[in-house]
Design a protein around this motif. Sequence first.
Motif, mmCIF file in Angstrom:
data_model
loop_
_atom_site.group_PDB
_atom_site.id
_atom_site.type_symbol
_atom_site.label_atom_id
_atom_site.label_comp_id
_atom_site.label_asym_id
_atom_site.label_seq_id
_atom_site.Cartn_x
_atom_site.Cartn_y
_atom_site.Cartn_z
ATOM 1 N N ARG A 1 0.630 -0.869 -0.435
ATOM 2 C CA ARG A 1 -0.013 -0.109 0.224
ATOM 3 C C ARG A 1 1.023 1.173 -0.517
ATOM 4 O O ARG A 1 0.262 2.236 0.049
ATOM 5 C CB ARG A 1 -0.728 -0.162 1.321
ATOM 6 N N ILE A 2 2.005 1.295 0.122
ATOM 7 C CA ILE A 2 3.072 2.362 0.154
ATOM 8 C C ILE A 2 3.778 2.377 -0.702
ATOM 9 O O ILE A 2 4.837 1.498 -1.029
ATOM 10 C CB ILE A 2 3.809 2.211 1.682
ATOM 11 N N ARG A 3 4.025 3.532 -1.288
ATOM 12 C CA ARG A 3 4.442 3.351 -2.675
ATOM 13 C C ARG A 3 6.126 4.090 -2.357
ATOM 14 O O ARG A 3 6.444 4.109 -1.298
ATOM 15 C CB ARG A 3 4.222 5.119 -3.733
ATOM 16 N N PRO A 4 6.813 3.507 -3.646
ATOM 17 C CA PRO A 4 8.029 3.614 -3.370
ATOM 18 C C PRO A 4 8.876 4.572 -3.079
ATOM 19 O O PRO A 4 8.697 5.858 -2.924
ATOM 20 C CB PRO A 4 8.947 2.728 -4.226
ATOM 21 N N SER A 5 10.523 4.381 -2.567
ATOM 22 C CA SER A 5 10.685 6.267 -2.287
ATOM 23 C C SER A 5 11.007 6.738 -3.378
ATOM 24 O O SER A 5 11.669 6.033 -4.783
ATOM 25 C CB SER A 5 11.481 5.608 -1.538
ATOM 26 N N GLY A 6 11.396 8.061 -3.737
ATOM 27 C CA GLY A 6 12.131 8.364 -4.692
ATOM 28 C C GLY A 6 13.418 8.091 -5.314
ATOM 29 O O GLY A 6 13.839 7.488 -4.914
ATOM 30 N N VAL A 7 13.720 9.390 -5.940
ATOM 31 C CA VAL A 7 15.055 9.240 -6.933
ATOM 32 C C VAL A 7 16.353 9.699 -5.430
ATOM 33 O O VAL A 7 16.710 10.189 -4.215
ATOM 34 C CB VAL A 7 15.645 10.653 -7.152
ATOM 35 N N ASN A 8 17.214 8.144 -5.339
ATOM 36 C CA ASN A 8 18.055 8.524 -4.634
ATOM 37 C C ASN A 8 17.536 7.874 -2.677
ATOM 38 O O ASN A 8 17.928 8.175 -1.661
ATOM 39 C CB ASN A 8 19.770 9.264 -4.277
ATOM 40 N N GLY A 9 16.551 7.492 -2.766
ATOM 41 C CA GLY A 9 15.751 6.869 -1.841
ATOM 42 C C GLY A 9 14.789 7.597 -0.053
ATOM 43 O O GLY A 9 14.997 8.103 0.194
ATOM 44 N N THR A 10 15.174 9.542 -1.301
ATOM 45 C CA THR A 10 14.369 10.060 -0.651
ATOM 46 C C THR A 10 12.937 10.237 -0.590
ATOM 47 O O THR A 10 12.162 10.097 -1.712
ATOM 48 C CB THR A 10 14.752 11.439 -1.244
ATOM 49 N N GLY A 11 11.907 10.111 0.185
ATOM 50 C CA GLY A 11 11.440 10.220 0.416
ATOM 51 C C GLY A 11 10.132 11.766 -0.233
ATOM 52 O O GLY A 11 8.899 11.285 -0.823
ATOM 53 N N ASP A 12 10.577 12.707 -0.191
ATOM 54 C CA ASP A 12 10.129 13.404 -0.691
ATOM 55 C C ASP A 12 9.679 13.912 -2.292
ATOM 56 O O ASP A 12 9.137 14.059 -2.722
ATOM 57 C CB ASP A 12 10.929 15.016 -0.152
ATOM 58 N N SER A 13 10.690 13.225 -2.888
ATOM 59 C CA SER A 13 10.806 13.467 -4.805
ATOM 60 C C SER A 13 9.625 11.767 -4.494
ATOM 61 O O SER A 13 9.660 11.441 -4.327
ATOM 62 C CB SER A 13 11.919 12.819 -4.958
ATOM 63 N N PRO A 14 8.728 12.203 -6.078
ATOM 64 C CA PRO A 14 7.986 11.221 -6.599
ATOM 65 C C PRO A 14 8.607 10.027 -7.204
ATOM 66 O O PRO A 14 10.320 10.345 -7.318
ATOM 67 C CB PRO A 14 7.285 12.143 -7.666
ATOM 68 N N CYS A 15 8.273 8.979 -7.121
ATOM 69 C CA CYS A 15 8.041 7.440 -7.827
ATOM 70 C C CYS A 15 8.620 8.253 -9.182
ATOM 71 O O CYS A 15 7.345 8.073 -9.194
ATOM 72 C CB CYS A 15 7.262 6.956 -7.706
ATOM 73 N N ILE A 16 9.473 7.529 -10.315
ATOM 74 C CA ILE A 16 9.421 8.187 -11.816
ATOM 75 C C ILE A 16 9.660 6.454 -12.428
ATOM 76 O O ILE A 16 9.712 5.820 -11.645
ATOM 77 C CB ILE A 16 10.945 8.559 -11.592
ATOM 78 N N VAL A 17 8.321 6.309 -12.685
ATOM 79 C CA VAL A 17 8.156 5.221 -13.630
ATOM 80 C C VAL A 17 7.885 5.331 -15.008
ATOM 81 O O VAL A 17 7.871 6.396 -15.704
ATOM 82 C CB VAL A 17 6.364 4.590 -13.663
ATOM 83 N N PHE A 18 8.854 4.091 -15.385
ATOM 84 C CA PHE A 18 9.563 4.449 -17.268
ATOM 85 C C PHE A 18 7.797 3.639 -17.767
ATOM 86 O O PHE A 18 7.527 2.545 -17.755
ATOM 87 C CB PHE A 18 10.932 4.073 -17.145
ATOM 88 N N VAL A 19 7.714 4.398 -19.217
ATOM 89 C CA VAL A 19 6.681 3.519 -19.546
ATOM 90 C C VAL A 19 6.969 3.059 -20.817
ATOM 91 O O VAL A 19 7.852 4.049 -22.143
ATOM 92 C CB VAL A 19 5.308 4.568 -19.875
ATOM 93 N N ASN A 20 6.865 2.002 -21.674
ATOM 94 C CA ASN A 20 6.771 1.641 -22.894
ATOM 95 C C ASN A 20 5.981 0.814 -23.624
ATOM 96 O O ASN A 20 5.217 -0.631 -23.131
ATOM 97 C CB ASN A 20 8.429 1.329 -23.439
ATOM 98 N N MET A 21 5.726 0.642 -24.823
ATOM 99 C CA MET A 21 4.319 -0.459 -25.170
ATOM 100 C C MET A 21 4.717 -0.447 -26.844
ATOM 101 O O MET A 21 5.989 -0.327 -27.521
ATOM 102 C CB MET A 21 3.102 0.348 -25.226
#
Length: 473
Positions: free
Chosen positions: A70-90
């Motif tokens: 239920r908890i989102r992953p940490s952001g860049v470099n493990g920081t909780g304040d930055s957003p989680c980056i999701v890369f998409v391709n199809m």
Amino acid sequence: MGVQRMAGLKEWLLVFLSMHFAHYCCTRIDDDACIYTGNSQHRCQPKVNYRHKEKEVLDQILGPGSYDARIRPSGVNGTGDSPCIVFVNMLVRSISRIDDYKMEYSVQLTFREQWMDERLKFNDYNGKMKYLTLTEASRVWMPDLFFSNEKEGHFHNIIMPNVYIRIFPNGLVLYSIRISLTLSCPMNLKLYPLDRQTCSLRMVSYGWTTDDLVFLWKEGDPVQVVKNLHLPRFTLEKFLTDYCNSKTNTGEYSCLKVDLLFKREFSYYLIQIYIPCCMLVIVSWVSFWLDQSAVPARVSLGVTTLLTMATQTSGINASLPPVSYTKAIDVWTGVCLTFVFGALLEFALVNYASRSDTHRDDMSKKCDLERSVSLDVGDYEDGPNSFNMVRSNSTKPLMRPELMMSRDKMSQIIHQTPPMEQNSCWKSWMSKFPTRSKRIDVISRILFPMVFAMFNMSYWSTYLFREGVDEDK
């Protein structure tokens, strides 16, 4: 000799038993390793079963006490304040249908997402475990992505659910799934069927704002299309990737979009619509060459072509949405229907002119007869003596010369053109057709094809030029 033979037999038996025991060690189900020593002796050492290790790793990293989906992953470099980056391709596997009436299209694609979750890091045992594979997406945290212009969609579950999750030792998560979607595609049909359409595929985060979740296109061909992609009546010219972040009163949400540019194949419409309409218009001109007295033939030909053209027009409009603007195909069918209707009205005019010519001839004959009768009666009232005296005084008849001419000579004098107008080629040619009904038919034979040819030149030059302008834009 017997003792030596017995010793050799024992040695051979020991070698055979040792080899058999070594083979047994190599084929044990617990994957024990067989190691051959230089002195022909064999011993077994245990080998690590990494499939069992995967279970241990999964229980360790996904245990209830160590991981919460239920908890989102940490952001860049493990920081909780930055957003989680999701890369998409199809990967676009197929585009099965593009519906002009409902303004939608169906696509099947393999959709992939990648993100970093440091909570899922594990020991790879010196590269022996490249990744872990899951088929249950609920066991790990998943981005709440949805397709904003989706109408219908479903997963593929034959033979097994077409979905997997790979967890790499560094905590990288790869999610891949095969889905089929029916997406809305607003179309501009002003140039139909000489148009190009742009259909989009939009992917938006539903609950996580850009402060928590950001979608990015994966570098290097984020959208791939199969080489043997076949579309009915369309060609996929190109596709473009872009970002379309949306702002609402609850925040800003990350958005990705793919613009698919389709070009409509014109050959189908040329064979099914344009050529048949041209043929119907040309067939309607056959009535100009029929005799004006052939009323049933000309009426049946005109009515048949008119009804056929009306049926063709209604069939075309049945496959298109009732839009408020005029389409290119509407201009074409409307003008063709006007030409067919004009050919039918031309016969009505010819029939009216023919009856007028007949009535005029009858009135001319009646007038000539009345004038001749009145002259005869006048001569008789003067008396036979005066008539004889006139004849004795002059050898010429008392009746005017033009009354003594034949009716054919009189018609030639009536229709004779003045000397200055005889030099006109047009009037000299039209003088060959003394009746108005015949002249209308002759003029229609020339006028209708000329106007239709001019319409074709203006139609194709206009819409083909507009198609090029829209393509440059």
